[in-house]
Design a protein around this motif. Structure first.
Motif, PDB file in Angstrom:
ATOM      1  N   ARG A  83       0.530   4.954   7.838  1.00 43.05           N
ATOM      2  CA  ARG A  83      -0.855   4.851   8.286  1.00 43.05           C
ATOM      3  C   ARG A  83      -1.796   4.653   7.106  1.00 43.05           C
ATOM      4  O   ARG A  83      -1.648   5.258   6.049  1.00 43.05           O
ATOM      5  CB  ARG A  83      -1.249   6.109   9.071  1.00 43.05           C
ATOM      6  CG  ARG A  83      -0.500   6.255  10.383  1.00 43.05           C
ATOM      7  CD  ARG A  83      -0.724   7.608  11.021  1.00 43.05           C
ATOM      8  NE  ARG A  83       0.118   7.770  12.206  1.00 43.05           N
ATOM      9  CZ  ARG A  83       0.409   8.937  12.763  1.00 43.05           C
ATOM     10  NH1 ARG A  83      -0.070  10.054  12.237  1.00 43.05           N
ATOM     11  NH2 ARG A  83       1.176   8.996  13.832  1.00 43.05           N
ATOM     12  N   GLY A  84      -2.791   3.784   7.318  1.00 43.63           N
ATOM     13  CA  GLY A  84      -3.763   3.491   6.280  1.00 43.63           C
ATOM     14  C   GLY A  84      -4.513   2.221   6.610  1.00 43.63           C
ATOM     15  O   GLY A  84      -4.280   1.593   7.653  1.00 43.63           O
ATOM     16  N   PRO A  85      -5.416   1.791   5.740  1.00 37.86           N
ATOM     17  CA  PRO A  85      -6.206   0.586   6.014  1.00 37.86           C
ATOM     18  C   PRO A  85      -5.367  -0.661   6.264  1.00 37.86           C
ATOM     19  O   PRO A  85      -5.702  -1.471   7.144  1.00 37.86           O
ATOM     20  CB  PRO A  85      -7.060   0.442   4.748  1.00 37.86           C
ATOM     21  CG  PRO A  85      -7.160   1.836   4.197  1.00 37.86           C
ATOM     22  CD  PRO A  85      -5.855   2.482   4.516  1.00 37.86           C
ATOM     23  N   ALA A  86      -4.278  -0.820   5.508  1.00 34.76           N
ATOM     24  CA  ALA A  86      -3.457  -2.022   5.689  1.00 34.76           C
ATOM     25  C   ALA A  86      -2.776  -2.019   7.056  1.00 34.76           C
ATOM     26  O   ALA A  86      -2.654  -3.069   7.697  1.00 34.76           O
ATOM     27  CB  ALA A  86      -2.420  -2.135   4.571  1.00 34.76           C
ATOM     28  N   LEU A  87      -2.347  -0.857   7.520  1.00 37.37           N
ATOM     29  CA  LEU A  87      -1.741  -0.783   8.852  1.00 37.37           C
ATOM     30  C   LEU A  87      -2.786  -1.044   9.929  1.00 37.37           C
ATOM     31  O   LEU A  87      -2.501  -1.708  10.936  1.00 37.37           O
ATOM     32  CB  LEU A  87      -1.070   0.562   9.070  1.00 37.37           C
ATOM     33  CG  LEU A  87      -0.374   0.739  10.418  1.00 37.37           C
ATOM     34  CD1 LEU A  87       0.733  -0.292  10.616  1.00 37.37           C
ATOM     35  CD2 LEU A  87       0.192   2.151  10.575  1.00 37.37           C
ATOM     36  N   GLU A 116       0.834  -1.205   0.000  1.00 38.43           N
ATOM     37  CA  GLU A 116       0.000   0.000   0.000  1.00 38.43           C
ATOM     38  C   GLU A 116       0.865   1.251   0.000  1.00 38.43           C
ATOM     39  O   GLU A 116       0.612   2.211  -0.747  1.00 38.43           O
ATOM     40  CB  GLU A 116      -0.913  -0.028   1.221  1.00 38.43           C
ATOM     41  CG  GLU A 116      -1.886   1.138   1.323  1.00 38.43           C
ATOM     42  CD  GLU A 116      -2.778   1.000   2.556  1.00 38.43           C
ATOM     43  OE1 GLU A 116      -3.835   0.354   2.456  1.00 38.43           O
ATOM     44  OE2 GLU A 116      -2.387   1.534   3.632  1.00 38.43           O
ATOM     45  N   PHE A 117       1.905   1.257   0.820  1.00 38.77           N
ATOM     46  CA  PHE A 117       2.807   2.406   0.929  1.00 38.77           C
ATOM     47  C   PHE A 117       3.565   2.623  -0.376  1.00 38.77           C
ATOM     48  O   PHE A 117       3.672   3.757  -0.868  1.00 38.77           O
ATOM     49  CB  PHE A 117       3.775   2.167   2.078  1.00 38.77           C
ATOM     50  CG  PHE A 117       4.810   3.249   2.261  1.00 38.77           C
ATOM     51  CD1 PHE A 117       4.464   4.471   2.795  1.00 38.77           C
ATOM     52  CD2 PHE A 117       6.130   3.033   1.899  1.00 38.77           C
ATOM     53  CE1 PHE A 117       5.403   5.471   2.973  1.00 38.77           C
ATOM     54  CE2 PHE A 117       7.082   4.022   2.075  1.00 38.77           C
ATOM     55  CZ  PHE A 117       6.722   5.249   2.613  1.00 38.77           C
ATOM     56  N   ALA A 118       4.108   1.553  -0.962  1.00 37.64           N
ATOM     57  CA  ALA A 118       4.915   1.672  -2.174  1.00 37.64           C
ATOM     58  C   ALA A 118       4.093   2.100  -3.379  1.00 37.64           C
ATOM     59  O   ALA A 118       4.648   2.598  -4.366  1.00 37.64           O
ATOM     60  CB  ALA A 118       5.598   0.338  -2.460  1.00 37.64           C
ATOM     61  N   ALA A 119       2.770   1.929  -3.315  1.00 36.66           N
ATOM     62  CA  ALA A 119       1.899   2.318  -4.422  1.00 36.66           C
ATOM     63  C   ALA A 119       1.532   3.796  -4.385  1.00 36.66           C
ATOM     64  O   ALA A 119       0.950   4.311  -5.353  1.00 36.66           O
ATOM     65  CB  ALA A 119       0.631   1.467  -4.410  1.00 36.66           C
ATOM     66  N   LEU A 156       9.291  -1.657  -3.022  1.00 36.25           N
ATOM     67  CA  LEU A 156       9.175  -2.947  -2.347  1.00 36.25           C
ATOM     68  C   LEU A 156       9.993  -3.996  -3.084  1.00 36.25           C
ATOM     69  O   LEU A 156       9.883  -4.137  -4.308  1.00 36.25           O
ATOM     70  CB  LEU A 156       7.700  -3.366  -2.301  1.00 36.25           C
ATOM     71  CG  LEU A 156       7.372  -4.690  -1.622  1.00 36.25           C
ATOM     72  CD1 LEU A 156       7.848  -4.710  -0.177  1.00 36.25           C
ATOM     73  CD2 LEU A 156       5.873  -4.962  -1.700  1.00 36.25           C
ATOM     74  N   LEU A 157      10.835  -4.726  -2.325  1.00 34.39           N
ATOM     75  CA  LEU A 157      11.668  -5.789  -2.872  1.00 34.39           C
ATOM     76  C   LEU A 157      11.198  -7.131  -2.336  1.00 34.39           C
ATOM     77  O   LEU A 157      10.719  -7.226  -1.202  1.00 34.39           O
ATOM     78  CB  LEU A 157      13.136  -5.594  -2.480  1.00 34.39           C
ATOM     79  CG  LEU A 157      13.786  -4.230  -2.756  1.00 34.39           C
ATOM     80  CD1 LEU A 157      15.233  -4.258  -2.287  1.00 34.39           C
ATOM     81  CD2 LEU A 157      13.694  -3.848  -4.224  1.00 34.39           C
ATOM     82  N   SER A 165       8.526  -0.882  12.785  1.00 32.57           N
ATOM     83  CA  SER A 165       8.664   0.509  12.348  1.00 32.57           C
ATOM     84  C   SER A 165       7.423   0.979  11.602  1.00 32.57           C
ATOM     85  O   SER A 165       7.124   2.179  11.591  1.00 32.57           O
ATOM     86  CB  SER A 165       9.890   0.649  11.441  1.00 32.57           C
ATOM     87  OG  SER A 165      11.070   0.342  12.141  1.00 32.57           O
ATOM     88  N   LEU A 166       6.705   0.055  10.976  1.00 27.53           N
ATOM     89  CA  LEU A 166       5.476   0.427  10.274  1.00 27.53           C
ATOM     90  C   LEU A 166       4.453   0.991  11.251  1.00 27.53           C
ATOM     91  O   LEU A 166       3.652   1.855  10.899  1.00 27.53           O
ATOM     92  CB  LEU A 166       4.892  -0.779   9.551  1.00 27.53           C
ATOM     93  CG  LEU A 166       5.810  -1.519   8.562  1.00 27.53           C
ATOM     94  CD1 LEU A 166       5.095  -2.727   7.984  1.00 27.53           C
ATOM     95  CD2 LEU A 166       6.290  -0.588   7.453  1.00 27.53           C
ATOM     96  N   ARG A 167       4.473   0.494  12.481  1.00 29.81           N
ATOM     97  CA  ARG A 167       3.541   0.972  13.508  1.00 29.81           C
ATOM     98  C   ARG A 167       3.964   2.325  14.076  1.00 29.81           C
ATOM     99  O   ARG A 167       3.140   3.059  14.622  1.00 29.81           O
ATOM    100  CB  ARG A 167       3.468  -0.040  14.664  1.00 29.81           C
ATOM    101  CG  ARG A 167       3.132  -1.459  14.240  1.00 29.81           C
ATOM    102  CD  ARG A 167       3.340  -2.418  15.411  1.00 29.81           C
ATOM    103  NE  ARG A 167       3.265  -3.817  15.022  1.00 29.81           N
ATOM    104  CZ  ARG A 167       2.184  -4.585  15.166  1.00 29.81           C
ATOM    105  NH1 ARG A 167       1.091  -4.082  15.707  1.00 29.81           N
ATOM    106  NH2 ARG A 167       2.204  -5.838  14.795  1.00 29.81           N
ATOM    107  N   TYR A 168       5.247   2.654  13.958  1.00 31.36           N
ATOM    108  CA  TYR A 168       5.811   3.810  14.650  1.00 31.36           C
ATOM    109  C   TYR A 168       5.805   5.068  13.786  1.00 31.36           C
ATOM    110  O   TYR A 168       5.521   6.170  14.277  1.00 31.36           O
ATOM    111  CB  TYR A 168       7.236   3.481  15.096  1.00 31.36           C
ATOM    112  CG  TYR A 168       7.911   4.565  15.885  1.00 31.36           C
ATOM    113  CD1 TYR A 168       7.576   4.805  17.218  1.00 31.36           C
ATOM    114  CD2 TYR A 168       8.883   5.367  15.303  1.00 31.36           C
ATOM    115  CE1 TYR A 168       8.189   5.805  17.945  1.00 31.36           C
ATOM    116  CE2 TYR A 168       9.512   6.374  16.022  1.00 31.36           C
ATOM    117  CZ  TYR A 168       9.158   6.593  17.343  1.00 31.36           C
ATOM    118  OH  TYR A 168       9.773   7.596  18.046  1.00 31.36           O
ATOM    119  N   TYR A 169       6.133   4.937  12.496  1.00 28.32           N
ATOM    120  CA  TYR A 169       6.291   6.117  11.644  1.00 28.32           C
ATOM    121  C   TYR A 169       4.978   6.487  10.965  1.00 28.32           C
ATOM    122  O   TYR A 169       4.242   5.618  10.498  1.00 28.32           O
ATOM    123  CB  TYR A 169       7.392   5.878  10.611  1.00 28.32           C
ATOM    124  CG  TYR A 169       8.762   5.817  11.226  1.00 28.32           C
ATOM    125  CD1 TYR A 169       9.367   6.970  11.732  1.00 28.32           C
ATOM    126  CD2 TYR A 169       9.445   4.615  11.335  1.00 28.32           C
ATOM    127  CE1 TYR A 169      10.621   6.915  12.327  1.00 28.32           C
ATOM    128  CE2 TYR A 169      10.699   4.553  11.928  1.00 28.32           C
ATOM    129  CZ  TYR A 169      11.280   5.710  12.421  1.00 28.32           C
ATOM    130  OH  TYR A 169      12.508   5.654  13.019  1.00 28.32           O
TER     131      TYR A 169
END
Length: 375
Positions: A248-252, A99-102, A113-114, A240-244
């Motif tokens: 934020r978004g539906p997937a998080l 979601e973030f990379a898009a 994303l790798l 880190s996805l929870r912290y930064y």
């Protein structure tokens, strides 16, 4: 102009550099013989990853540009454009990354994303079990224990910089312009004064600004003996996805509701950050504590959790731990502000509270302060 700065941490030092770069003279006071706070107790990361879209990301990208310039002019900072990998293990973590990379700003951050094979090609030291990683090429690192002296040495070479350690400010004065009186009885006159007080929010800081929108945050970190191979990037884990804020978004939301953190990580508000130092050692952390009074000792459980996570990513044991420490930084609580910046007296500015962004954003914050103060 003559600029007087109190506070020898990264924020004060880069305010001094900005003033010198604009052709001014600087007198720089620090209450300790050398800065001992968050500025030397951090990862040394210039961290674009996860910065919120808008002013925070813009400041991070500007600061990254300025850090690269500082690295060229002051090689002793150890600046390196190493990038970072945020390692992902589960389908829910991958969904957040996808979601973030898009998003449109992913290219601005140089983030993509790798899969696991591609991530291992970027950083061959990652031989553990994981599903993929977010690769941010814009992230970088400096050496926090030597950056401040290296920058000060470059400023001293201009002949327009005076470093006065062991001087604690006792009074802000407005006689014949803004000035500071230190605990030696000396008065330092200037055309502008910057108070970069870090996490020291009591004493004179409280008198000047009794209720600033700033809180203190405590963290624990550690450093290992040298690793016997190069870690080509900085490393973060999916916590880190929870912290930064940028993630934020539906997937998080789905991740946080469906995949709770391990108890130790949740208790200590943890994420993994890891960067290799110039001597090969690894700086590793961290925890977050927000309620004072803070404990005076470090707790072992978070270190055990970090070791387990890292060894799972690297697929090998960590080197022995050389040092453990705690640090405290000041964090602005106004969500739309990167730092608490206030003119507390005519020509005298209090600048504090960048939070965990201090090492990253300081060059850009100093530039903003200089503009506001008319330098």
């Amino acid at each position: 102009m003559r600029i007087v700065i109190a506070g020898g941490g990264i924020l004060g030092t880069l305010h001094a550099r900005e003033a010198i770069a604009r052709g001014h003279e600087v007198v720089h006071l620090e209450r300790e013989p050398e800065a001992r706070g968050a500025s030397v107790r951090n990862f040394g990361l210039v961290w674009v990853s996860g910065r919120a879209q808008g002013p925070e990301l813009a400041a991070a990208l500007r600061a990254r540009e300025l850090w690269e310039r500082i690295g060229r002019e002051v090689p002793g900072t150890g600046f390196r454009a190493c990038g970072s990998l945020t390692v992902l293990r589960t389908a829910a973590e991958l969904a957040v990354a996808e979601e973030f990379a898009a998003r449109e700003d992913a290219a601005e951050r140089s983030t993509r994303l790798l899969d696991a094979t591609e991530a291992q090609a970027v950083n061959p030291a990652l031989r553990g079990d994981f599903a993929g990683a977010l690769w941010c090429e814009r992230d970088a690192a400096v050496e926090p224990r030597v950056t401040l002296p290296a920058v000060r040495a470059s400023l001293s070479a201009t002949g327009r910089y005076t470093w006065l350690p062991g001087r604690e400010v006792r009074e802000v004065r407005e006689v014949a312009g803004p000035s500071l009186r230190d605990d030696h009885g000396a008065v330092h006159y200037g055309d502008a004064v910057f108070l970069c007080t870090g996490a020291q929010l009591g004493g004179l800081t409280r008198i000047l600004d009794p209720e600033p929108p700033v809180r203190r945050v405590r963290l624990q970190m550690m450093q290992t003996e040298p690793l016997d191979e190069q870690l080509t990037t900085a490393i973060a884990d999916a916590d880190s996805l929870r912290y930064y804020p940028a993630y934020r978004g539906p997937a998080l939301d789905a991740l946080t509701s469906g995949q709770p953190q391990p108890p130790v990580a949740a208790e200590h508000a943890m994420q993994l950050l890891m960067v290799q130092r110039a001597d090969g050692s690894l700086t590793i952390g961290d925890t977050h504590a927000y309620e004072e009074p803070f404990p005076f000792d470090v707790t072992e459980e978070p270190y055990g959790h970090l070791r387990q996570v890292i060894e799972g990513i690297l697929g090998r044991p960590l080197p022995p731990v050389r040092r453990r420490w705690a640090g405290i930084y000041a964090q602005c609580t106004e969500p739309d502000l990167l730092v608490h910046r206030r003119e507390v007296a005519e020509g005298t500015w209090l600048v504090t509270g960048p939070g965990g962004r201090g090492m990253t954003l300081s060059p850009a914050l100093a530039e903003q302060t200089a503009d506001l103060a008319g330098l």
